[in-house]
Design an enzyme around this catalytic site. Structure first.
Site, PDB file in Angstrom:
ATOM      1  N   ARG A  49       0.866  -1.180   0.000  1.00  0.00           N
ATOM      2  CA  ARG A  49       0.000   0.000   0.000  1.00  0.00           C
ATOM      3  C   ARG A  49       0.900   1.226   0.000  1.00  0.00           C
ATOM      4  NH1 ARG A  49      -2.499   4.286   0.294  1.00  0.00           N
ATOM      5  NH2 ARG A  49      -4.574   4.552   1.215  1.00  0.00           N
TER       6      ARG A  49
ATOM      7  N   GLU B 258     -11.333   5.897  -4.929  1.00  0.00           N
ATOM      8  CA  GLU B 258     -11.923   4.577  -4.709  1.00  0.00           C
ATOM      9  C   GLU B 258     -12.723   4.177  -5.952  1.00  0.00           C
ATOM     10  OE1 GLU B 258     -11.334   3.006  -1.900  1.00  0.00           O
ATOM     11  OE2 GLU B 258     -10.366   4.738  -0.965  1.00  0.00           O
TER      12      GLU B 258
ATOM     13  N   ARG C 225      -1.601  -5.092   4.839  1.00  0.00           N
ATOM     14  CA  ARG C 225      -0.811  -4.604   3.709  1.00  0.00           C
ATOM     15  C   ARG C 225       0.462  -3.937   4.229  1.00  0.00           C
ATOM     16  NH1 ARG C 225      -5.551  -1.022   1.063  1.00  0.00           N
ATOM     17  NH2 ARG C 225      -5.230  -0.030   3.057  1.00  0.00           N
TER      18      ARG C 225
END
Ligand SMILES: [Zn+2]
Length: 174
Positions: free
Chosen positions: A16, A24, A60
């Site tokens: 990430r 998004e 992540r």
């Protein structure tokens, strides 16, 4: 490839991008950000610098990513207007890359690139920024009413906060 700020590296790890947020799914420029991240990192040698907390709650790895040692991927996406700075903890300002990221966001903001070309939220005559959370708010936001306002920065200019990598509050959406 997952989206504009997350991908799976050659070892199968979920990476990430640290300190930025890209649109998004369903939001404008989602596809563009995703395609651009892929274009930048594909067939390039990647080097990662992990943050002080390397894992987020989704497992992540949070990282600054460099492609072929010459491209700072996190900053590149900001500079292209395909993401916004998202400093989630005060100590990110001490990161050696903070200035570079803010500068990249500033360039895109002033050029009105991509996400900065979208319609702006209803304007306020003043805004409040919290230097601990690095969020800025509308005057009517609960977070402002709850705070000791002497500890908040104030400005009539929304860009003032964006230039310093403050993020808009998710509740009052300034
Ligand atoms: Zn707020």
């Amino acid at each position: 490839m997952i989206d504009g700020d997350t991908f799976v590296d050659a070892d199968g790890r979920k990476i990430r991008l640290l300190a930025i947020d890209t649109p998004e799914k369903g939001e404008p420029y989602y596809e563009e950000a995703k395609d651009e991240l892929k274009r930048i990192i594909d067939d390039r040698r990647l080097r990662f610098e992990f943050g002080s907390e390397s894992n987020d709650r989704y497992g992540r790895l949070l990282a600054f990513v460099f492609a072929d040692d010459s491209i700072f991927v996190n900053a590149r996406l900001l500079e292209e207007g395909l993401g916004r700075a998202y400093f989630f903890e005060e100590n990110m300002l001490e990161s050696p890359y903070a200035d570079r990221l803010c500068q990249s966001q500033k360039v895109a903001l002033h050029a009105g690139r991509k996400i900065w070309s979208l319609e702006k939220p209803r304007a306020e005559t003043r805004y409040f920024g919290n230097p601990h959370t690095l969020r800025f708010h509308r005057p009517s936001c609960n977070s402002v009413e709850r705070s000791d306002t002497t500890s908040l920065l104030r400005s009539t200019n929304r860009d003032y906060f964006l230039e310093q990598c403050y993020s808009p509050c998710r509740n009052c959406k300034p």
